[in-house]
Design a protein around this motif. Structure first.
Motif, mmCIF file in Angstrom:
data_model
loop_
_atom_site.group_PDB
_atom_site.id
_atom_site.type_symbol
_atom_site.label_atom_id
_atom_site.label_comp_id
_atom_site.label_asym_id
_atom_site.label_seq_id
_atom_site.Cartn_x
_atom_site.Cartn_y
_atom_site.Cartn_z
ATOM 1 N N LEU A 268 51.872 35.232 49.574
ATOM 2 C CA LEU A 268 51.118 34.397 48.638
ATOM 3 C C LEU A 268 51.640 32.974 48.746
ATOM 4 O O LEU A 268 52.797 32.756 49.148
ATOM 5 N N THR A 269 50.825 32.001 48.380
ATOM 6 C CA THR A 269 51.251 30.600 48.425
ATOM 7 C C THR A 269 51.060 29.957 47.065
ATOM 8 O O THR A 269 49.949 29.948 46.522
ATOM 9 N N ASP A 270 52.152 29.430 46.509
ATOM 10 C CA ASP A 270 52.108 28.705 45.238
ATOM 11 C C ASP A 270 52.141 27.218 45.554
ATOM 12 O O ASP A 270 53.167 26.700 46.004
ATOM 13 N N PRO A 271 51.047 26.495 45.329
ATOM 14 C CA PRO A 271 51.008 25.076 45.712
ATOM 15 C C PRO A 271 51.827 24.176 44.797
ATOM 16 O O PRO A 271 52.084 23.021 45.136
ATOM 17 N N ILE A 289 47.636 40.363 37.145
ATOM 18 C CA ILE A 289 47.285 41.031 38.405
ATOM 19 C C ILE A 289 45.989 41.776 38.108
ATOM 20 O O ILE A 289 45.975 42.735 37.331
ATOM 21 N N ALA A 290 44.883 41.326 38.682
ATOM 22 C CA ALA A 290 43.574 41.785 38.222
ATOM 23 C C ALA A 290 42.669 42.187 39.374
ATOM 24 O O ALA A 290 42.970 41.939 40.551
ATOM 25 N N ASP A 291 41.547 42.827 39.018
ATOM 26 C CA ASP A 291 40.486 43.055 40.006
ATOM 27 C C ASP A 291 39.974 41.702 40.489
ATOM 28 O O ASP A 291 39.713 40.806 39.670
ATOM 29 N N PRO A 292 39.811 41.513 41.798
ATOM 30 C CA PRO A 292 39.341 40.208 42.303
ATOM 31 C C PRO A 292 38.031 39.758 41.676
ATOM 32 O O PRO A 292 37.828 38.565 41.442
ATOM 33 N N VAL A 302 44.457 36.930 46.514
ATOM 34 C CA VAL A 302 44.196 38.357 46.681
ATOM 35 C C VAL A 302 45.128 38.942 47.739
ATOM 36 O O VAL A 302 45.359 38.340 48.791
ATOM 37 N N ALA A 303 45.652 40.142 47.437
ATOM 38 C CA ALA A 303 46.472 40.874 48.393
ATOM 39 C C ALA A 303 46.152 42.360 48.273
ATOM 40 O O ALA A 303 45.814 42.848 47.190
ATOM 41 N N PRO A 345 42.416 45.785 46.790
ATOM 42 C CA PRO A 345 42.650 44.341 46.703
ATOM 43 C C PRO A 345 42.905 43.940 45.251
ATOM 44 O O PRO A 345 42.141 44.309 44.347
ATOM 45 N N LEU A 346 43.953 43.184 45.013
ATOM 46 C CA LEU A 346 44.307 42.726 43.674
ATOM 47 C C LEU A 346 44.553 41.226 43.710
ATOM 48 O O LEU A 346 45.118 40.692 44.670
ATOM 49 N N ALA A 347 44.155 40.555 42.639
ATOM 50 C CA ALA A 347 44.289 39.096 42.549
ATOM 51 C C ALA A 347 45.494 38.740 41.693
ATOM 52 O O ALA A 347 45.569 39.127 40.522
#
Length: 365
Positions: A268-271, A289-292, A302-303, A345-347
């Motif tokens: 993941l990337t945190d800007p 952590i949710a459904d996309p 999403v991962a 897939p989770l967001a």
């Protein structure tokens, strides 16, 4: 205007054992302060020090701007509601409520007026002629609260008043105490080990562990920006996920790598966050952590995660997976299609994550 309660550098020792260590806290008039923490953290001892039931070993204590450090409990202008109710079994409800006023020599007309007012507030008018043995636990707690309310003190103190009640009645009484606070505008200090009680009742929370204050803040501050790993884990149900992770800088921000049970790590990337150490503990609430399909923020990423356990809970469904060697819980919609043993897939909402130092447990961002 002086705070209604101010505790300065308070210490409490039992012999060589130090149970409260340099406690500093204050509240303004009308605040609802909740002292919360696990058993043995010192919260009830602190309440007893405020009440004058326990002498302090060091520091000072002010109520309404007056130094009460060595003042008798009866002269502190406080009222206390105990876990055990502490009602007189041979007296009626009415006499239990008015007994303190009678002892202080308050005239009968004032006693009657106060009794009528408080009985109406607590909806116990039909119970006034009964004795405590004829009441349910919730009714006894209302009577104990009524006895405190007729005092009209500077400060109300509650010592785990709901812990003897069943779950449904606890919720009802919690709502009543909240409504009482809003209607009276009274200043209250409340002790509980139940973090849901703390979150729902307080205007200010003090989280304690081992006789030391870990964090002071509003419910939102405590929940969204826990000061350390203990607060993050203790406050919230389910608790905040605390996931070991690796970080590195690149042009797009901070790259976060989280090990999976099998296969390549999640990336993941945190800007927004820079200057993080290589090893961190990533703190993320289950609802983040949710459904996309349900994500509403641009910085949710999403991962794919393999689900181990699915726990339907009515309006929500909780799923559990292994990330960073830890069980991680996500809070999804009841209609989720997630299944145990299947990649989903989770967001991850990176706008709400917290970072902690693994060595010290302290918050980094």
């Amino acid at each position: 205007m002086a705070p209604i309660l101010e505790v300065k550098n308070l210490f409490k020792n039992y012999g060589a054992t130090e149970v409260l260590k340099d406690i500093n806290v204050s509240i303004e008039e009308g605040d609802f302060l909740v002292l919360v923490g696990p058993s043995g953290c010192g919260k009830s001892t602190l309440l007893n020090c405020i009440a004058g039931l326990e002498p302090i070993s060091g520091g000072e204590l002010f109520i309404g701007g007056q130094n009460m450090t060595n003042v008798s409990p009866k002269d502190r202008d406080i009222a206390m509601v105990f876990q055990s109710y502490a009602l007189y079994p041979t007296m009626t409800v009415a006499k239990n409520i008015t007994f303190g006023m009678k002892v202080r020599g308050i005239d009968q007309a004032t006693q009657d007026a106060k009794l009528k007012q408080v009985a109406a507030q607590l909806q116990i008018e039909p119970l006034l002629h009964r004795k405590p043995g004829q009441l349910s636990g919730g009714q006894r707690q209302r009577v104990a609260m009524g006895r405190a309310l007729v005092r009209d003190p500077k400060l109300f103190l509650f010592d785990e008043p709901l812990s003897n009640l069943d779950a449904k009645l606890r919720v009802e009484m919690r709502t009543e105490i909240k409504a009482l606070h809003q209607n009276l505008g009274a200043s209250m200090v409340y002790v509980t080990h139940d973090q849901i009680e703390a979150m729902t009742l307080a205007t200010k929370i003090v989280v304690m562990k081992g006789g030391i204050i870990q964090q002071i803040g509003s419910p939102a501050e405590i929940y969204n920006r826990p000061a350390n790993l203990f607060v993050a884990d203790f406050m919230g149900s389910p608790a905040m996920n605390l996931i070991p992770a690796k970080t590195r800088r690149d042009n797009g921000g901070t790259v976060i790598e989280i090990a999976r049970k099998e296969g390549d790590p999640i990336v993941l990337t945190d800007p927004k966050n820079a200057d993080l150490p290589e090893d961190v503990i990533l703190g993320v609430r289950p609802e983040d952590i949710a459904d996309p399909a349900s994500r509403t923020r641009d910085d949710a990423q999403v991962a794919e995660c393999v689900i181990d356990i699915v726990e339907p809970a009515g309006a929500d469904t909780y799923v559990v997976m292994q990330l960073g060697g830890k069980h991680v819980t996500a809070r999804l919609h009841a209609e989720t299609t997630a299944k145990a043993g299947v990649a989903q897939p989770l967001a991850f909402d990176l706008g709400k994550v917290s970072y902690f130092a693994p060595e010290t447990g302290q918050r980094l961002n």
